[in-house]
Write a protein that holds these residues in place. Structure first.
Motif, PDB file in Angstrom:
ATOM      1  N   MET A   1       0.898  -0.679  -0.152  1.00 41.15           N
ATOM      2  CA  MET A   1       0.032   0.335   0.149  1.00 41.15           C
ATOM      3  C   MET A   1       0.939   1.350  -0.158  1.00 41.15           C
ATOM      4  SD  MET A   1      -1.172   0.409   4.212  1.00 41.15           S
ATOM      5  CE  MET A   1      -1.245  -1.517   4.275  1.00 41.15           C
ATOM      6  N   GLY A  29      -1.680   3.359   3.198  1.00 40.93           N
ATOM      7  CA  GLY A  29      -2.557   3.136   3.040  1.00 40.93           C
ATOM      8  C   GLY A  29      -3.448   4.093   3.406  1.00 40.93           C
ATOM      9  N   SER A  31      -8.240   4.517   2.628  1.00 45.16           N
ATOM     10  CA  SER A  31      -9.957   4.037   3.343  1.00 45.16           C
ATOM     11  C   SER A  31     -10.797   5.105   3.108  1.00 45.16           C
ATOM     12  CB  SER A  31      -9.837   3.632   5.246  1.00 45.16           C
ATOM     13  OG  SER A  31     -10.784   3.637   5.064  1.00 45.16           O
ATOM     14  N   GLN A  41      -4.049   5.244   8.202  1.00 46.86           N
ATOM     15  CA  GLN A  41      -4.815   5.045   6.611  1.00 46.86           C
ATOM     16  C   GLN A  41      -5.041   7.072   6.734  1.00 46.86           C
ATOM     17  OE1 GLN A  41      -7.919   2.453   7.031  1.00 46.86           O
ATOM     18  NE2 GLN A  41      -6.820   1.534   5.208  1.00 46.86           N
ATOM     19  N   GLN A 135      -1.214  -8.807  -7.019  1.00 46.24           N
ATOM     20  CA  GLN A 135      -1.812  -8.518  -6.690  1.00 46.24           C
ATOM     21  C   GLN A 135      -2.980  -8.312  -7.869  1.00 46.24           C
ATOM     22  OE1 GLN A 135       0.491  -5.383  -3.677  1.00 46.24           O
ATOM     23  NE2 GLN A 135      -1.897  -5.474  -2.933  1.00 46.24           N
ATOM     24  N   LEU A 149      -8.520   3.345  -5.588  1.00 49.51           N
ATOM     25  CA  LEU A 149      -8.107   2.199  -4.030  1.00 49.51           C
ATOM     26  C   LEU A 149      -6.939   1.442  -4.292  1.00 49.51           C
ATOM     27  CD1 LEU A 149     -11.919   2.768  -2.687  1.00 49.51           C
ATOM     28  CD2 LEU A 149      -9.486   4.069  -2.114  1.00 49.51           C
ATOM     29  N   THR A 150      -7.644   0.750  -5.572  1.00 51.99           N
ATOM     30  CA  THR A 150      -6.592  -0.990  -5.935  1.00 51.99           C
ATOM     31  C   THR A 150      -5.236  -0.316  -5.934  1.00 51.99           C
ATOM     32  OG1 THR A 150      -9.559  -1.642  -6.776  1.00 51.99           O
ATOM     33  CG2 THR A 150      -6.653  -2.671  -7.658  1.00 51.99           C
ATOM     34  N   ALA A 153      -3.696  -0.019  -2.878  1.00 55.12           N
ATOM     35  CA  ALA A 153      -3.429  -0.403  -2.531  1.00 55.12           C
ATOM     36  C   ALA A 153      -2.158  -1.526  -3.038  1.00 55.12           C
ATOM     37  CB  ALA A 153      -4.445  -1.147  -1.739  1.00 55.12           C
ATOM     38  N   GLU A 155       1.178  -3.337  -3.406  1.00 55.01           N
ATOM     39  CA  GLU A 155       2.404  -2.953  -2.760  1.00 55.01           C
ATOM     40  C   GLU A 155       3.492  -2.570  -3.292  1.00 55.01           C
ATOM     41  OE1 GLU A 155       2.518  -3.242   0.543  1.00 55.01           O
ATOM     42  OE2 GLU A 155       0.712  -4.610   1.382  1.00 55.01           O
TER      43      GLU A 155
END
Length: 457
Positions: A1, A29, A31, A41, A135, A149-150, A153, A155
């Motif tokens: 993330m 990250g 949210s 986050q 991923q 958002l993906t 996320a 790495e």
């Protein structure tokens, strides 16, 4: 993330306030749901018509959020908290994802199509995971909010991202693909979903073809070669990307041979290899989805011999050809996640050809978003049912009655049951099943036919 300081974020996107008091603070990250915040986050609130996420900013930071976006036109931003003021929080989310993606050393596979996106994504991730850290899009995070958002996320050590791209109108895939900048893209098929918005299959094809707009110039474009709307486009394609096709017919670069339908999947070979593949997912349409993923996997140097091990371990997201058992020993194929005429026809064909069962029952509900021709599509589905291979048809919903009307033209009336409520449907259905029965359940997501599946268990 994503792991960046607020000073880093200030360099990645346009901000409207001084972050120096909090500049060294790091976010880990992002949210958009204050109830699911985990420590560190970045909370991103949206200003909606009914609710405004800004009212939860303080609560999110109290729960551990390291910082939060704040939209410039929302009054009274808290001055005592690590707030990042931006002109528009959705745009800022998207631009942060774009900047982060550009900083990553990663390969991206983009997948779109009217049907089979999620299935193909799951297969693709399994095949590439044989050689790479992979991923993929989780759930249905495939739109203008979900895809950013993906990406955020991902790495930093991830080597390949498999990203699903959905749409309901023109321009949406164009935005997503230019954000993701894929190295390889797949168009699974062109169906009838979104006819209500796009007007015709030609319009749907044009919208899906937008995926090529973000494809890298030396990338790979894979498409369903049996679809004339796509083949006609690529027959005159002048771009630099490599183009390959998959499908049922020999005109394609990759096509299946020696297909054997099992009661829990398929065995097949392809024209380009002698390896026999086992796919633990029902349906010829899923064999075709596998072919598209195999072409991309080969592009990423995964051999056909290696792919055999990857395909046999594929597991799909729930309610996509999910095999379950009912109270009376019957087998249930739960394919209730979504439906269109193309995918419903594929499911009917699957059930008709499935060996090992004395009784086969279809449970079909309304197919939504089909536009002006929705009634014709539903009646045609009923007319297409083979009386020799299907023992009974149960329908649910207003449009389901039209499936039943068509089905009564090819099956006797005592084999067709139409319902407006699920409880009596379930009650009647239970009278027709035993341990030698298989039931296939399919409808658009809004019909919630998984409740029928639950009623049988």
């Amino acid at each position: 993330m994503i792991k960046r300081t607020l000073n880093d974020i200030a360099e990645m996107i346009q901000i409207e306030n001084d972050l120096s008091p909090y500049g060294k603070k790091e976010i880990q990250g992002v949210s958009i749901n204050s109830r699911e915040i985990t420590p560190g986050q970045l909370f991103i609130p949206f200003k909606g018509e009914r609710t405004d996420g800004h009212q939860y900013v303080s609560d999110a930071i109290e729960k551990g959020a390291a910082a939060a976006f704040w939209q410039e036109d929302v009054p009274n931003p808290p001055t005592h908290l690590p707030i990042i003021i931006v002109k528009d929080t959705l745009t800022a989310l998207q631009e942060l994802a774009r900047a982060y993606r550009n900083q990553l050393s990663i390969k991206v596979v983009g997948i779109t199509g009217s049907n089979g996106k999620t299935t193909t994504k799951d297969m693709m991730a399994n095949l590439l995971a044989l050689k790479y850290k992979v991923q993929k899009t989780e759930g249905n995070y495939n739109n203008h909010i979900g895809l950013p958002l993906t990406i955020l996320a991902l790495e930093e050590r991830t080597e390949v991202a498999v990203l699903e791209m959905g749409m309901s109108g023109k321009g949406e895939i164009d935005f997503l693909t230019k954000l993701a900048r894929p190295d390889a893209t797949i168009i699974t098929n062109i169906g009838e979903s979104h006819l209500q918005d796009l007007g015709s299959r030609e319009g749907i094809a044009e919208a899906k073809l937008e995926i090529i707009n973000g494809l890298k110039s030396d990338g790979l474009m894979v498409y369903m070669g049996d679809e004339p709307l796509l083949r006609n486009y690529f027959d005159s394609y002048e771009g630099q990307a490599t183009v390959k096709t998959f499908g049922r017919t020999e005109q394609n670069d990759l096509y299946p041979v020696n297909i054997q339908q099992l009661d829990n999947g398929s065995k097949f070979q392809v024209n380009a290899s002698e390896v026999e593949f086992t796919l633990p997912i029902l349906g010829m349409h899923n064999v075709l989805n596998a072919l598209s993923a195999m072409i991309v996997a080969q592009h990423f140097n995964v051999s056909f011999a290696e792919m055999e091990a990857g395909l046999v371990k594929v597991r799909l997201t729930n309610m996509r050809m999910e095999i379950l058992q009912g109270q009376n020993g019957e087998k249930i194929i739960n394919d209730a996640y979504n439906a269109s005429p193309t995918s419903t026809q594929a499911s009917i064909e699957l059930l008709a050809n499935l060996p090992g069962y004395k009784k086969k029952i279809l449970v079909l509900g309304d197919m939504l978003e089909l536009g002006a021709d929705e009634e014709r599509f539903h009646e045609e589905i009923g007319l297409s049912i083979c009386a020799e291979n299907i023992d009974a048809v149960f329908t649910y919903g207003r449009l389901g009655h039209l499936i039943a009307k068509g089905a009564k033209e090819v099956l006797s009336e005592d084999r067709v049951f139409a319902f407006d409520e699920k409880a009596p449907l379930i009650e009647e259905l239970k009278k027709h099943v035993n341990d030698e029965t298989i039931v296939l359940v399919k409808a658009s997501r809004g019909m919630k036919l998984e409740e029928v599946v639950e009623g049988l268990q």
